[in-house]
Design a protein around this motif. Structure first.
Motif, short mmCIF file in Angstrom:
data_model
loop_
_atom_site.label_atom_id
_atom_site.label_comp_id
_atom_site.label_asym_id
_atom_site.label_seq_id
_atom_site.Cartn_x
_atom_site.Cartn_y
_atom_site.Cartn_z
N SER A 150 0.81 -1.22 0.00
CA SER A 150 0.00 0.00 0.00
C SER A 150 0.84 1.27 0.00
CB SER A 150 -0.94 0.02 1.20
OG SER A 150 -0.22 -0.15 2.41
N GLN A 151 2.16 1.12 0.20
CA GLN A 151 3.03 2.29 0.18
C GLN A 151 4.46 1.88 -0.10
OE1 GLN A 151 2.54 4.90 3.52
NE2 GLN A 151 4.37 6.12 3.08
N VAL A 152 5.13 2.65 -0.95
CA VAL A 152 6.58 2.55 -1.15
C VAL A 152 7.11 3.98 -1.09
CG1 VAL A 152 8.45 2.02 -2.74
CG2 VAL A 152 6.52 0.44 -2.52
N GLY A 153 8.01 4.24 -0.16
CA GLY A 153 8.46 5.61 0.00
C GLY A 153 7.28 6.51 0.33
N ASP A 154 7.10 7.57 -0.46
CA ASP A 154 5.97 8.48 -0.23
C ASP A 154 4.82 8.25 -1.21
OD1 ASP A 154 7.20 9.38 -2.53
OD2 ASP A 154 7.41 11.47 -1.88
N ILE A 155 4.87 7.13 -1.93
CA ILE A 155 3.82 6.81 -2.90
C ILE A 155 2.83 5.84 -2.26
CG2 ILE A 155 3.31 5.81 -5.16
CD1 ILE A 155 6.16 6.60 -5.99
N CYS A 156 1.56 6.23 -2.17
CA CYS A 156 0.57 5.46 -1.41
C CYS A 156 -0.68 5.15 -2.23
CB CYS A 156 0.12 6.24 -0.17
SG CYS A 156 1.43 6.93 0.83
N THR A 157 -1.35 4.07 -1.85
CA THR A 157 -2.68 3.79 -2.37
C THR A 157 -3.71 4.54 -1.52
OG1 THR A 157 -2.93 1.87 -0.93
CG2 THR A 157 -2.01 1.48 -3.13
N ASP A 158 -4.98 4.47 -1.92
CA ASP A 158 -6.06 4.99 -1.09
C ASP A 158 -6.07 4.19 0.22
OD1 ASP A 158 -8.93 5.10 -0.01
OD2 ASP A 158 -9.01 6.57 -1.63
N PRO A 159 -6.23 4.85 1.37
CA PRO A 159 -6.19 4.11 2.64
C PRO A 159 -7.34 3.13 2.84
CG PRO A 159 -6.79 6.42 2.98
CD PRO A 159 -6.34 6.29 1.57
N ALA B 185 2.74 1.36 -10.93
CA ALA B 185 3.74 1.82 -11.91
C ALA B 185 4.64 2.89 -11.29
CB ALA B 185 3.04 2.36 -13.15
N GLN B 186 4.08 3.77 -10.49
CA GLN B 186 4.88 4.80 -9.82
C GLN B 186 5.81 4.17 -8.79
OE1 GLN B 186 2.40 8.07 -8.30
NE2 GLN B 186 0.86 7.54 -9.83
N MET B 187 5.31 3.18 -8.06
CA MET B 187 6.14 2.49 -7.07
C MET B 187 7.31 1.79 -7.75
SD MET B 187 3.27 0.70 -4.63
CE MET B 187 2.33 1.62 -3.41
N GLU B 188 7.02 1.11 -8.85
CA GLU B 188 8.07 0.39 -9.58
C GLU B 188 9.15 1.35 -10.08
OE1 GLU B 188 8.62 -2.66 -13.37
OE2 GLU B 188 6.61 -2.23 -12.58
N GLN B 189 8.72 2.49 -10.58
CA GLN B 189 9.67 3.49 -11.07
C GLN B 189 10.57 3.99 -9.94
OE1 GLN B 189 7.85 7.02 -12.71
NE2 GLN B 189 9.68 7.61 -13.84
N LEU B 190 9.98 4.21 -8.77
CA LEU B 190 10.76 4.69 -7.63
C LEU B 190 11.77 3.63 -7.18
CD1 LEU B 190 11.39 6.66 -5.38
CD2 LEU B 190 9.44 5.75 -4.09
N ILE B 191 11.35 2.37 -7.11
CA ILE B 191 12.27 1.30 -6.70
C ILE B 191 13.43 1.19 -7.68
CG2 ILE B 191 12.53 -1.18 -6.30
CD1 ILE B 191 9.59 -1.18 -5.35
N ARG B 192 13.14 1.26 -8.97
CA ARG B 192 14.20 1.19 -9.98
C ARG B 192 15.18 2.36 -9.84
NH1 ARG B 192 13.49 -2.43 -14.11
NH2 ARG B 192 11.43 -3.41 -14.29
N LYS B 193 14.66 3.54 -9.55
CA LYS B 193 15.49 4.73 -9.38
C LYS B 193 16.42 4.56 -8.18
CE LYS B 193 15.12 9.74 -8.67
NZ LYS B 193 14.17 10.89 -8.52
N VAL B 194 15.88 4.07 -7.08
CA VAL B 194 16.66 3.86 -5.86
C VAL B 194 17.71 2.76 -6.09
CG1 VAL B 194 16.52 2.97 -3.51
CG2 VAL B 194 14.89 4.68 -4.29
N ILE C 93 14.80 1.45 -0.14
CA ILE C 93 13.65 2.23 0.31
C ILE C 93 12.64 1.30 0.99
CG2 ILE C 93 12.28 2.05 -1.82
CD1 ILE C 93 11.77 5.16 -1.37
N GLY C 94 11.86 1.86 1.90
CA GLY C 94 10.88 1.06 2.64
C GLY C 94 9.46 1.27 2.17
N GLY C 95 8.51 0.79 2.96
CA GLY C 95 7.11 0.91 2.57
C GLY C 95 6.19 0.25 3.57
N VAL C 96 4.94 0.03 3.15
CA VAL C 96 3.90 -0.49 4.03
C VAL C 96 3.13 -1.61 3.32
CG1 VAL C 96 1.76 0.07 5.27
CG2 VAL C 96 3.64 1.73 5.20
#
Length: 358
Positions: free
Chosen positions: A156-165, A189-198, A205-208
């Protein structure tokens, strides 16, 4: 060292990241449960390394061998022994870590507790040991099916990218259609892009992970020191890299008034239910029959592929660069582990309640 989880349904695990195998013994499994070996293997494959470009490149088949407790496809009620062989460990990748303490790892604390440590991939502290949890969780899921309980989790979250709660907005099964295990394809897709960047810069990077339990009967849990949410929290906090647990509205609920948070009881088709579920399916430490939902926070993986400062075993300052194969974000592979721990906790508390009522 405590290596056993549970009260009635128990898992005792063994093994190290770079040892011969990881395995365990399940005790308290109800007799007569259909043992679907393909399902158990599927649960392991959801956790295994090398499943996508976002995860560690370690290639392991993670093939489970059931050694006991199963006869003609059903559980016998006897202990179920199992083993998963390690076949692709590169222990030489860790030789430069033999005499130093890695930042935010268990190296220093293990050494202080036991007087020695296995520097190869973290040994017993490695996340690879969660293999045993996934096998135990798969068996627990098979038993819980018999009483109509289902468990599903998602990123539901990677870094600061989140789904609807609100998990009800999603088809959680859709999480298995992408490598980050997020049911919202655009957010995934946004989460995947962030993980690839990191990953590209050798960082992490962490998440929930959000988990939902449906079909849980009312009455599971104890009113004082055996609260169901406390047991779930302890189970989740025992997972590698977990830093936080909240259920129901959690921390977000502190800004509301009691009149807004109270879950009013209603008659729903002849069954007592609640009009809302801010409580997360648990009240007074006992399940009330509504969905149980909770969130688990994972820190960024401690192994970063860049030079870091530390000290050696003699306390002398030194610098090192980690080698080997590591996850840049552990969250997608942690999803089945969260489900497994939830399943074992629920089955354990179901069996406790059943025993008490006898």
């Amino acid at each position: 060292m405590r290596n056993t989880f549970g009260n009635v349904f128990t898992l005792t695990s063994f093994g190290e990241s770079h040892g011969e195998a990881v395995g365990g013994v399940i005790d308290g499994m109800p007799a007569g449960i259909e043992i679907d070996k393909e399902f158990i293997q599927h649960e392991l494959e959801r956790r295994r390394p090398g499943q996508s470009a976002l995860t560690t490149s370690r290639k392991e088949p993670d093939q489970v061998e059931l050694l006991s407790g199963v006869f003609e496809g059903k559980s016998t009620g006897a202990p179920i022994g199992f083993v998963v062989r390690n076949t692709n460990h590169h222990s030489q990748d860790y030789e430069n870590l033999r005499c130093l303490f890695r930042p935010s790892h268990a190296d220093y604390t293990y050494y202080n507790k036991y007087g020695l440590r296995d520097h190869r991939g973290g040994g017993r502290s490695s996340a690879r040991i969660t293999i045993s949890r996934c096998v135990g969780g798969a068996l627990a899921k098979l038993a819980l099916r018999q009483v109509g309980v289902s468990i599903a989790a998602y990123t539901s979250q990677v870094g600061d990218i989140c789904t609807d709660p609100d998990y009800r907005r999603y088809d959680i099964a859709a999480a298995e259609t992408n490598p980050v295990r997020c049911p919202d394809s655009e957010v995934a897709a946004q989460m995947e892009q962030l993980i690839r960047k990191v990953k590209a810069v050798g960082d992490t990077i962490g998440g929930v992970v959000t988990c939902v339990i449906k079909g849980c009967p009312p009455g599971l849990g104890e009113p004082e020191f055996g609260k169901l949410h406390a047991a779930l929290g302890a189970a989740m906090l025992s997972i590698n890299a977990v830093k936080g647990f909240e259920y129901g509205e959690g921390f977000a609920g502190v800004t509301a008034r009691g009149s807004q948070q109270n879950d009013v009881f209603v008659n729903r088709g002849g069954r007592i239910a609640t009009a809302t579920n801010h409580s997360g399916g648990i009240q007074g430490g006992i399940s009330n029959g509504e969905d149980i939902y909770f969130r688990v926070a994972f820190k960024p993986v401690a192994t970063v592929l860049m030079e870091q400062q530390t000290v050696d075993m003699g306390g002398e300052p030194t610098r090192f660069t980690a080698r080997g194969r590591h996850d840049s974000c552990v969250v997608p592979r942690a999803v089945p582990v969260v489900e497994a721990m939830a399943a074992m906790t629920l089955l354990d508390y179901y069996l406790i309640a059943k025993t008490v009522r006898l």
